[in-house]
Design a protein around this motif. Sequence first.
Motif, PDB file in Angstrom:
ATOM      1  N   VAL A   1       5.362  -0.522  94.359  1.00 26.72           N
ATOM      2  CA  VAL A   1       4.202  -1.281  94.838  1.00 26.72           C
ATOM      3  C   VAL A   1       3.531  -1.979  93.669  1.00 26.72           C
ATOM      4  CG1 VAL A   1       1.883  -1.038  95.773  1.00 26.72           C
ATOM      5  CG2 VAL A   1       3.795   0.101  96.888  1.00 26.72           C
TER       6      VAL A   1
ATOM      7  N   THR B   1       3.905  -6.967  98.062  1.00 29.01           N
ATOM      8  CA  THR B   1       3.656  -5.816  98.933  1.00 29.01           C
ATOM      9  C   THR B   1       2.358  -6.002  99.707  1.00 29.01           C
ATOM     10  OG1 THR B   1       4.719  -4.476  97.254  1.00 29.01           O
ATOM     11  CG2 THR B   1       3.567  -3.298  98.988  1.00 29.01           C
TER      12      THR B   1
ATOM     13  N   THR C   1       8.723  -7.160 105.431  1.00 24.89           N
ATOM     14  CA  THR C   1       9.012  -5.842 104.853  1.00 24.89           C
ATOM     15  C   THR C   1      10.466  -5.757 104.413  1.00 24.89           C
ATOM     16  OG1 THR C   1       7.412  -4.936 106.407  1.00 24.89           O
ATOM     17  CG2 THR C   1       8.820  -3.365 105.254  1.00 24.89           C
TER      18      THR C   1
ATOM     19  N   ILE D   1       5.370   1.368 104.038  1.00 23.32           N
ATOM     20  CA  ILE D   1       4.671   0.076 104.105  1.00 23.32           C
ATOM     21  C   ILE D   1       4.221  -0.206 105.535  1.00 23.32           C
ATOM     22  CG2 ILE D   1       4.967  -2.433 103.957  1.00 23.32           C
ATOM     23  CD1 ILE D   1       6.638  -2.033 101.496  1.00 23.32           C
TER      24      ILE D   1
END
Lengths: 241, 410
Positions: free
Chosen positions: B14, B21, B300, B339
């Motif tokens: 991250v 992200t 994602t 996520i």
Amino acid sequence: MNNNGHLISMKNVTKVYKTGKIHVDALRGVDLDIGRGEFVAIIGPSGSGKSTLMNIMGCLDMPTTGEYHLDGRPVANMGIHQLSSIRNKKIGFIFQNFNLLAYATTFENVELPLIFAGKPGAYRKQRVMECLENVGLANWAEHKPTELSGGQMQRAAVARALANEPDIILADEPTGNLDSKSGGEIIDLFEQLNELGRSVVTITHDMNIAHRCHRIIRIMDGLIESEKHNGNGRDKNLTQD
Amino acid sequence: MKSLVIFKQFFHDVRRQKLRTLLTTFGIIWGTAATIILVAFGNGLYIHQEKQFLGLGERLVIVWGGKTALPYKGLPKGRWVRFTDDDIDMLKREIPEITMASPEYAGMGMLTYGKKTVSQNVIGVKPEWGAVRNMIPEAGGRFLDEIDLDYRKRVIFLGTDIRTDLFGEGIDPVGKYVTLRGTPFLVVGVLKQKDQNSSYRGRDTRKVYIPYTTFKTMWGHTHPENMIYQVADPARSKRVEAEVFKVLGRKYSFDPKDEQALWIWDTNDSLGEWRPFFEGFRIFLGIIGVFTLIVGGIGTANIMYVVVKERTREIGVKMAMGATRAHIMFQIIVESLLITAIGGFFGFFIAKFFEKAFPLLKLGEYVGDPVISPNTVFVAIAIIGSIGLIAGFFPARRAARLNPVEALKA
Ligand SMILES: Nc1ncnc2c1ncn2[C@@H]1O[C@H](COP(=O)(O)OP(=O)(O)OP(=O)(O)O)[C@@H](O)[C@H]1O
Ligand SMILES: [Mg+2]
């Protein structure tokens, strides 16, 4: 089965890299047996095929042709799961650039192969500390690799390679990034491991290091050019074509 | 497996991919919030409509006399059917599934209080009528009762808007007298404000109500305009309707199959007819939301491809240490799920906040306030989970298929 007691047994192993139209003959027919408890150096000029040979030994790569038996079993017939398991339990890899995970502690790095082996937490904890003690890093367990010196990093990598008590340690220029003192300490470690019965194979460019090994294999253009046994005065030249 | 290392690695990734992200997580937050809010609106609209239908009353059937369209037992077609109060009592007696039946009389009347006069629809009914038609009185008042009916009392129940016209908004007129057609009437109650989107003869808030017995003496009507009855079970409403045709057909000699002989509005029907529309609308809104989520899922997947690429060498190292494909894939998929889970979590709270905040805008009267049902949440979690899984799966598979030697050189 082709066992004759050798841990590693190669017959006429070749490796061809095909990148587009270019074919590189990295190995051109290698015959090699390495027994249990041997301490072997592989030397040779850059591009001669040392790493290629070691990757095949370590089941990271497959020969293009030829036979490779590891501990009497033909590697060619193994599935990916079995290959993972062999890399995990039988082989301990050590790299020139250490290849430790930067965000993990020394402890966690050494723990990695034990996790892949599915060992329980309590055992892992005890085993990791054992390995770190063996390489003199017990006090560095909670440090990140960036806080270690090059020699310490490589010792951590040795501890990681030892975690699952492999039959053989494969090291590709383990001292290449180290000063001679730290490099010497790594070879000291290898000697200790070897004395306890473990096979050690290391690639090196440093003849001082090579001479500390019991057997020196010289690779040239994808072939074993010569072999020499140290210590007991037996010299043997195996020129092949 | 190595739970702690996985989280460390996640935060490491991250940090290395902060903006990317962040944007991806934002996409998931947005997608989740949009899906839940849209479906919640669909829900709210449906509930709103249902409430408005029910403003008319629950399980009601309204019957007008009609004109026969079939000859019956030697009688010609084209005869008017007009039922009486006694017929209504008879129906209630003979058909047990009718839980309430009342005549409805209606006529125009001038209504005066002080200097204010309005001309309004005056409805004459039974006391039970008030209960089934949801004529809930404001505090301090009441609807008509049996005594009013039996003694033909001059009492009146005012629609909300009529009260406002005569007395002013929010003024309690109970106990005061208004003049209807020159006769003083005691105000006994005022209708509590209610939503209603289906009606006959205008909205309930714009009418006034008196006992039907009183109505008959004042207007001189002999027959009600129509009747209204309530059934015990809406699912059996059609059966009851057939009974009504049979009972009244017997009395007035018309064919029970003559659909023109009585005009019937079954409110059980109308709500039922709308149901598929709202269901479809809700699904439509849900699909729009899910598409937004899928876009977030693609983001994602994209970020996980980058993670795999950046971590190629590490994957090679792990393979050399004996990691199986499952080990490699597990890490990537867990990160992808993290996520989407974090995005879904915040998205849900935004939607929840919206659900609480929207009523403050006071638009609920027109479109209904959004309602997040447990079903919506459950389905959203399932969808977010699947999206996280799929978004992680393909990058993970790519990682697991890396050649260890190549990966180590990266
Ligand atoms: N993935 C590959 N694709 C194509 N050619 C390759 C690949 N890997 C190695 N080679 C080639 O194969 C030959 C042997 O390479 P290898 O890495 O085994 O040499 P080496 O002896 O380890 O050299 P060094 O001492 O520089 O590490 C070289 O010519 C190299 O360019
Ligand atoms: Mg090399």
